[in-house]
Design a protein around this motif. Structure first.
Motif, PDB file in Angstrom:
ATOM      1  N   GLY A  95      72.511  -1.323  23.664  1.00 38.49           N
ATOM      2  CA  GLY A  95      71.040  -0.518  23.129  1.00 38.49           C
ATOM      3  C   GLY A  95      71.353   0.426  22.727  1.00 38.49           C
ATOM      4  N   PRO A  96      70.289   0.980  22.272  1.00 33.72           N
ATOM      5  CA  PRO A  96      70.162   1.780  21.570  1.00 33.72           C
ATOM      6  C   PRO A  96      71.098   3.592  21.575  1.00 33.72           C
ATOM      7  N   GLY A  97      71.848   3.585  21.035  1.00 30.90           N
ATOM      8  CA  GLY A  97      72.872   4.997  20.675  1.00 30.90           C
ATOM      9  C   GLY A  97      74.431   4.539  22.168  1.00 30.90           C
ATOM     10  N   GLY A  98      74.091   3.353  22.915  1.00 30.56           N
ATOM     11  CA  GLY A  98      75.198   3.212  23.875  1.00 30.56           C
ATOM     12  C   GLY A  98      74.697   4.553  24.953  1.00 30.56           C
ATOM     13  N   GLY A  99      73.392   4.503  25.331  1.00 31.35           N
ATOM     14  CA  GLY A  99      72.683   5.307  25.993  1.00 31.35           C
ATOM     15  C   GLY A  99      72.730   6.504  25.281  1.00 31.35           C
ATOM     16  N   ALA A 100      73.516   7.412  24.836  1.00 34.70           N
ATOM     17  CA  ALA A 100      72.950   8.045  24.213  1.00 34.70           C
ATOM     18  C   ALA A 100      71.942   8.850  24.315  1.00 34.70           C
TER      19      ALA A 100
END
Ligand code: HEM
Ligand code: CU
Length: 446
Positions: A93-98
């Motif tokens: 998922g985008p940014g690994g959760g960032a």
């Protein structure tokens, strides 16, 4: 896979790892991770302001299995000075959760993800300036076991390498601020396992008995350096290359990229002190990338008949694996009696509260934190500067011709302390030499 039950994840600080998943089914796994900014010891006499996931460097170890639905809550302790977030390489998922986890001090954020791929993954903070957050200790490992779990072994440990950049050179004592330029130049003063030079030696050494199989979960937080991970006196029976499914056998040294990991396994056959190193060897013997695995048991002269000089590599003194908690900031209710005292107290407050962002010489960090040195913005309006400290500051501003559009949180310090720190700032680094009093601060507070 149907996710039926819910459980709270066990989190451990290095060198320990949580209980293996065994044969359990995929579940909803609740992970509660707390961010703590804490002063600790990088090596004897050298203090450092660590930013941590869970109070240790590397951060708490997370152990899950493939198919788990992880509900992740990231809490940013109210005593912290900065916003943070988390990028887990185990997230699809985008940014690994960032983006979903970006959280200010005194707040918490929750997001969830499903572990689609087994493997050993790095997580780290991804808040700008990203390299600085990682360099200060914001990284750790999450293990996603395959269905049925990894094969049981006798001992499992958590080891993670990181490089540190300090204003002073290696060994220079006192509280050392982070040095942005050295970090950009990849010129590390320290390269260590488990957060400090003593992170894996002395009282922090790991242990095993002859005949046991040892599994090391080895990560590399970086931010810059690739590790040539090696154990002096052993051969890895198995390496899970880069933490994935591929198993290589009979390996001497394995590469661990910055932001990557490997699982290594070996049976220990003879007693002695095995030495974990980054085989870029000046890092080991001159910068701290050295750990000890003490093996006890019967000698086997057939396997090794020489003299085992135990302890020869053991550096002196105890170390730390958990950063000690910072003492509460003591409100200095004793007013400064002179300009000299204001400068002295002000510098202390600056080093505790401001330098993480504005840097030790007030030079700031390009595109992130404006300079306080020679700052036209600062010198133009003293009430505005007081207000930035007591109320915080956000929105676009221009400092010395450069635009900044960010957030400075309000600083939790007394009026006396605001007066001292601003007097120190105004009388340093080419500023306009104003003296700020408690009365001026109280007037702005209203
Ligand atoms: C802006 C002072 C702590 C981040 C400013 C400014 C001043 C100031 C005077 C106005 C701009 C300038 O003159 O360059 C201080 C003092 C601090 C402190 C005295 C400690 C008591 C911090 C901390 C952070 C921070 C810990 C990081 C979390 C910022 C940012 C801005 C700023 C991002 C620009 C805000 C914007 O873009 O609107 N600070 N600061 N400051 N400060 Fe601080
Ligand atoms: Cu961070």
């Amino acid at each position: 896979i149907t996710v039926s039950q819910e459980m709270v994840a066990e989190l451990t600080s290095p060198p320990h790892v949580p209980t293996p998943i065994g044969r359990r089914k995929a579940k909803k796994l609740i992970v509660n991770m707390e961010i703590l900014e804490q002063e600790g010891e990088l090596t004897s006499g050298v203090r450092y302001n660590y930013w941590t996931f869970g109070g240790s460097v590397p951060g708490s170890f997370i152990r899950a299995r493939v198919g788990d639905e992880i509900e992740f809550t990231l809490s940013n302790h109210p005593d912290n000075k900065l916003p943070h977030n988390i990028d887990l390489h185990a997230v699809t998922g985008p940014g690994g959760g960032a983006e979903s986890s970006f959280v200010a001090p005194g707040h918490e954020k929750t997001f969830s993800f499903k572990t689609l791929n087994p493997g050993l993954f790095v997580y780290h903070c991804a808040t700008a300036p990203v390299g600085m957050h990682i360099a200060n200790g914001m990284y750790g490992l999450i293990l996603v076991e395959p269905e049925g779990g990894l094969e049981p072994v006798d001992k499992e440990y958590y080891v993670m390498q990181g490089d540190f950049y300090t204003k002073g050179k290696n060994g220079e004592r006192g509280l050392q601020p982070f040095d942005m330029q050295k970090a950009v130049d990849e010129n590390a003063d320290y390269v260590v396992f488990n957060g400090s030079v003593d992170g894996l030696t002395g009282d922090n050494a790991i242990t095993a008995k002859v005949g046991e199989t040892v599994r090391l979960f080895v990560g590399n937080g970086g931010p810059n350096l690739v590790s040539s991970f090696h154990v002096i006196g052993e051969i890895f029976d198995k390496v899970y290359v880069e933490g994935g499914d591929l198993i290589n056998e009979n390996i001497q040294t394995t590469l661990i990229p910055a932001g990557g990991a490997a699982i290594v396994e070996f049976r220990v056959d003879v007693p002695g002190s095995l030495v974990l190193v980054d085989h870029s060897i000046f890092r080991a013997f001159n910068k701290g990338a050295l750990g000890i695995l003490n093996v006890e048991g019967e000698e086997d002269k057939k396997i090794y008949s020489g003299e085992i000089r135990e302890g020869i590599y053991l550096p002196e003194g105890p170390g730390i694996q958990n950063m000690p908690t910072t003492d509460e900031v003591v409100e200095s209710e004793i007013p400064a009696k002179s300009f000299e005292e204001q400068m002295k107290f002000g510098k202390q407050i600056y080093m505790q509260n401001c330098f993480a962002c504005h840097q030790s010489e007030g030079q700031g960090i390009p595109n992130a934190f404006p300079p306080l040195a020679n700052s036209d913005y600062l010198n133009a309006d003293v009430d505005r500067a007081i207000s930035a400290v007591v109320n915080g500051l956000s929105g676009e501003i221009t400092v010395n011709g450069e635009k900044y559009n960010s957030v400075m949180t309000r600083q939790m310090i007394s009026s006396e302390e605001v007066a001292n720190v601003l007097t120190y700032v105004y009388n340093s680094w080419g500023n306009s030499k104003k003296v700020v009093t408690k009365e001026m601060v109280d007037k702005v507070k209203g």
